[in-house]
Design a protein around this motif. Sequence first.
Motif, PDB file in Angstrom:
ATOM      1  N   GLU A   1       0.837  -1.193   0.000  1.00  0.00           N
ATOM      2  CA  GLU A   1       0.000   0.000   0.000  1.00  0.00           C
ATOM      3  C   GLU A   1       0.881   1.255   0.000  1.00  0.00           C
ATOM      4  O   GLU A   1       1.767   1.412   0.835  1.00  0.00           O
ATOM      5  CB  GLU A   1      -0.898   0.007   1.241  1.00  0.00           C
ATOM      6  N   VAL A   2       0.630   2.146  -0.926  1.00  0.00           N
ATOM      7  CA  VAL A   2       1.382   3.400  -1.002  1.00  0.00           C
ATOM      8  C   VAL A   2       0.885   4.365   0.070  1.00  0.00           C
ATOM      9  O   VAL A   2      -0.310   4.566   0.247  1.00  0.00           O
ATOM     10  CB  VAL A   2       1.219   4.035  -2.390  1.00  0.00           C
ATOM     11  N   GLN A   3       1.850   4.941   0.778  1.00  0.00           N
ATOM     12  CA  GLN A   3       1.517   5.963   1.773  1.00  0.00           C
ATOM     13  C   GLN A   3       2.498   7.120   1.692  1.00  0.00           C
ATOM     14  O   GLN A   3       3.704   6.912   1.534  1.00  0.00           O
ATOM     15  CB  GLN A   3       1.535   5.375   3.181  1.00  0.00           C
ATOM     16  N   LEU A   4       1.967   8.323   1.800  1.00  0.00           N
ATOM     17  CA  LEU A   4       2.759   9.530   1.968  1.00  0.00           C
ATOM     18  C   LEU A   4       2.200  10.214   3.207  1.00  0.00           C
ATOM     19  O   LEU A   4       1.067  10.676   3.198  1.00  0.00           O
ATOM     20  CB  LEU A   4       2.651  10.442   0.750  1.00  0.00           C
ATOM     21  N   GLN A   5       3.006  10.240   4.252  1.00  0.00           N
ATOM     22  CA  GLN A   5       2.553  10.752   5.533  1.00  0.00           C
ATOM     23  C   GLN A   5       3.234  12.082   5.819  1.00  0.00           C
ATOM     24  O   GLN A   5       4.410  12.123   6.144  1.00  0.00           O
ATOM     25  CB  GLN A   5       2.869   9.753   6.639  1.00  0.00           C
ATOM     26  N   ALA A   6       2.468  13.160   5.687  1.00  0.00           N
ATOM     27  CA  ALA A   6       3.006  14.493   5.963  1.00  0.00           C
ATOM     28  C   ALA A   6       2.779  14.849   7.425  1.00  0.00           C
ATOM     29  O   ALA A   6       1.719  14.552   7.989  1.00  0.00           O
ATOM     30  CB  ALA A   6       2.338  15.528   5.065  1.00  0.00           C
ATOM     31  N   SER A  17       9.905  29.518  12.201  1.00  0.00           N
ATOM     32  CA  SER A  17      10.327  28.393  11.372  1.00  0.00           C
ATOM     33  C   SER A  17       9.537  27.133  11.718  1.00  0.00           C
ATOM     34  O   SER A  17       9.071  26.968  12.847  1.00  0.00           O
ATOM     35  CB  SER A  17      11.818  28.105  11.592  1.00  0.00           C
ATOM     36  N   LEU A  18       9.410  26.281  10.737  1.00  0.00           N
ATOM     37  CA  LEU A  18       8.837  24.959  10.909  1.00  0.00           C
ATOM     38  C   LEU A  18       9.552  23.997   9.970  1.00  0.00           C
ATOM     39  O   LEU A  18      10.061  24.418   8.925  1.00  0.00           O
ATOM     40  CB  LEU A  18       7.341  24.943  10.570  1.00  0.00           C
ATOM     41  N   ARG A  19       9.556  22.725  10.330  1.00  0.00           N
ATOM     42  CA  ARG A  19      10.079  21.698   9.436  1.00  0.00           C
ATOM     43  C   ARG A  19       8.997  20.654   9.205  1.00  0.00           C
ATOM     44  O   ARG A  19       8.531  20.014  10.158  1.00  0.00           O
ATOM     45  CB  ARG A  19      11.333  21.030   9.991  1.00  0.00           C
ATOM     46  N   LEU A  20       8.625  20.498   7.954  1.00  0.00           N
ATOM     47  CA  LEU A  20       7.665  19.480   7.573  1.00  0.00           C
ATOM     48  C   LEU A  20       8.391  18.213   7.139  1.00  0.00           C
ATOM     49  O   LEU A  20       9.486  18.279   6.577  1.00  0.00           O
ATOM     50  CB  LEU A  20       6.781  19.964   6.427  1.00  0.00           C
ATOM     51  N   SER A  21       7.772  17.071   7.392  1.00  0.00           N
ATOM     52  CA  SER A  21       8.319  15.781   6.971  1.00  0.00           C
ATOM     53  C   SER A  21       7.292  15.057   6.115  1.00  0.00           C
ATOM     54  O   SER A  21       6.089  15.167   6.356  1.00  0.00           O
ATOM     55  CB  SER A  21       8.658  14.914   8.185  1.00  0.00           C
ATOM     56  N   CYS A  22       7.787  14.318   5.145  1.00  0.00           N
ATOM     57  CA  CYS A  22       6.939  13.480   4.301  1.00  0.00           C
ATOM     58  C   CYS A  22       7.562  12.090   4.274  1.00  0.00           C
ATOM     59  O   CYS A  22       8.595  11.885   3.633  1.00  0.00           O
ATOM     60  CB  CYS A  22       6.838  14.051   2.900  1.00  0.00           C
ATOM     61  N   ALA A  23       6.956  11.162   4.975  1.00  0.00           N
ATOM     62  CA  ALA A  23       7.454   9.796   5.037  1.00  0.00           C
ATOM     63  C   ALA A  23       6.733   8.944   3.998  1.00  0.00           C
ATOM     64  O   ALA A  23       5.501   8.895   3.983  1.00  0.00           O
ATOM     65  CB  ALA A  23       7.232   9.224   6.435  1.00  0.00           C
ATOM     66  N   SER A  72      16.211  15.411   1.185  1.00  0.00           N
ATOM     67  CA  SER A  72      15.749  14.028   1.148  1.00  0.00           C
ATOM     68  C   SER A  72      16.703  13.132   1.921  1.00  0.00           C
ATOM     69  O   SER A  72      17.919  13.265   1.771  1.00  0.00           O
ATOM     70  CB  SER A  72      15.644  13.555  -0.305  1.00  0.00           C
ATOM     71  N   ASP A  73      16.171  12.247   2.729  1.00  0.00           N
ATOM     72  CA  ASP A  73      16.945  11.196   3.380  1.00  0.00           C
ATOM     73  C   ASP A  73      16.477   9.883   2.765  1.00  0.00           C
ATOM     74  O   ASP A  73      15.460   9.321   3.181  1.00  0.00           O
ATOM     75  CB  ASP A  73      16.705  11.228   4.883  1.00  0.00           C
ATOM     76  N   ASN A  74      17.207   9.427   1.759  1.00  0.00           N
ATOM     77  CA  ASN A  74      16.771   8.226   1.042  1.00  0.00           C
ATOM     78  C   ASN A  74      16.817   6.972   1.908  1.00  0.00           C
ATOM     79  O   ASN A  74      16.074   6.025   1.663  1.00  0.00           O
ATOM     80  CB  ASN A  74      17.608   8.033  -0.216  1.00  0.00           C
ATOM     81  N   ALA A  75      17.666   6.961   2.903  1.00  0.00           N
ATOM     82  CA  ALA A  75      17.728   5.803   3.805  1.00  0.00           C
ATOM     83  C   ALA A  75      16.450   5.672   4.625  1.00  0.00           C
ATOM     84  O   ALA A  75      16.075   4.575   5.043  1.00  0.00           O
ATOM     85  CB  ALA A  75      18.927   5.923   4.728  1.00  0.00           C
ATOM     86  N   LYS A  76      15.783   6.808   4.847  1.00  0.00           N
ATOM     87  CA  LYS A  76      14.544   6.813   5.627  1.00  0.00           C
ATOM     88  C   LYS A  76      13.308   7.001   4.757  1.00  0.00           C
ATOM     89  O   LYS A  76      12.195   7.101   5.270  1.00  0.00           O
ATOM     90  CB  LYS A  76      14.586   7.930   6.678  1.00  0.00           C
ATOM     91  N   ASN A  77      13.511   7.092   3.438  1.00  0.00           N
ATOM     92  CA  ASN A  77      12.381   7.357   2.521  1.00  0.00           C
ATOM     93  C   ASN A  77      11.568   8.558   2.985  1.00  0.00           C
ATOM     94  O   ASN A  77      10.328   8.540   2.989  1.00  0.00           O
ATOM     95  CB  ASN A  77      11.473   6.125   2.407  1.00  0.00           C
ATOM     96  N   THR A  78      12.265   9.604   3.341  1.00  0.00           N
ATOM     97  CA  THR A  78      11.618  10.789   3.901  1.00  0.00           C
ATOM     98  C   THR A  78      12.166  12.051   3.260  1.00  0.00           C
ATOM     99  O   THR A  78      13.371  12.163   3.032  1.00  0.00           O
ATOM    100  CB  THR A  78      11.813  10.847   5.426  1.00  0.00           C
ATOM    101  N   VAL A  79      11.274  12.962   2.966  1.00  0.00           N
ATOM    102  CA  VAL A  79      11.631  14.274   2.433  1.00  0.00           C
ATOM    103  C   VAL A  79      11.213  15.326   3.454  1.00  0.00           C
ATOM    104  O   VAL A  79      10.148  15.224   4.065  1.00  0.00           O
ATOM    105  CB  VAL A  79      10.950  14.514   1.080  1.00  0.00           C
ATOM    106  N   TYR A  80      12.067  16.321   3.607  1.00  0.00           N
ATOM    107  CA  TYR A  80      11.820  17.389   4.570  1.00  0.00           C
ATOM    108  C   TYR A  80      11.654  18.725   3.845  1.00  0.00           C
ATOM    109  O   TYR A  80      12.235  18.947   2.781  1.00  0.00           O
ATOM    110  CB  TYR A  80      12.983  17.493   5.547  1.00  0.00           C
ATOM    111  N   LEU A  81      10.883  19.606   4.457  1.00  0.00           N
ATOM    112  CA  LEU A  81      10.769  20.979   3.970  1.00  0.00           C
ATOM    113  C   LEU A  81      11.023  21.889   5.162  1.00  0.00           C
ATOM    114  O   LEU A  81      10.192  21.991   6.059  1.00  0.00           O
ATOM    115  CB  LEU A  81       9.391  21.255   3.366  1.00  0.00           C
ATOM    116  N   GLU A  82      12.209  22.492   5.159  1.00  0.00           N
ATOM    117  CA  GLU A  82      12.573  23.442   6.203  1.00  0.00           C
ATOM    118  C   GLU A  82      12.050  24.802   5.780  1.00  0.00           C
ATOM    119  O   GLU A  82      12.411  25.309   4.711  1.00  0.00           O
ATOM    120  CB  GLU A  82      14.092  23.469   6.379  1.00  0.00           C
ATOM    121  N   MET A  83      11.209  25.387   6.616  1.00  0.00           N
ATOM    122  CA  MET A  83      10.578  26.665   6.278  1.00  0.00           C
ATOM    123  C   MET A  83      11.013  27.720   7.281  1.00  0.00           C
ATOM    124  O   MET A  83      10.730  27.583   8.475  1.00  0.00           O
ATOM    125  CB  MET A  83       9.054  26.529   6.281  1.00  0.00           C
ATOM    126  N   ASN A  84      11.712  28.725   6.803  1.00  0.00           N
ATOM    127  CA  ASN A  84      12.203  29.810   7.646  1.00  0.00           C
ATOM    128  C   ASN A  84      11.574  31.129   7.221  1.00  0.00           C
ATOM    129  O   ASN A  84      11.009  31.239   6.126  1.00  0.00           O
ATOM    130  CB  ASN A  84      13.725  29.890   7.564  1.00  0.00           C
TER     131      ASN A  84
END
Length: 126
Positions: A1-6, A17-23, A72-84
């Motif tokens: 099952e495909v999941q994108l968890q923001a 500032s905030l940091r968003l994650s997408c797993a 992107s942290d490919n080892a964790k399959n996660t993308v981050y968005l650092e917002m300043n």
Amino acid sequence: EVQLQASGGGSVQPGGSLRLSCAASGFTFADYAIGWFRQAPGKEREGVSSINTRDGSTRYADSVKGRFTISSDNAKNTVYLEMNSLKPEDTAAYYCAATTPVNIASLKAVFWSDYWGQGTLVTVSS
């Protein structure tokens, strides 16, 4: 099952500032570009930033250049968005999406047709 968890949204004052994650799970991460999009009430969904998970190249909307950083942290399959330096006009629901080709040049949501996650709300207000 495909999941994108923001995750990572919240309320912050202007200038904060905030940091968003997408797993991501359920697909081959390095075969897809991952993008962040946002939608404010009464407005169309707009592309914010994207990353080629294979070579790390990035794209940004003009409205966030110099303030937001995608990674992107490919080892964790996660993308981050650092917002300043957040502004009230950054207030929106933020979504992550995955699509092919991995080197997609467009940040238009219509071209991101493969997978979408649920939104995480960012509120910038004093």
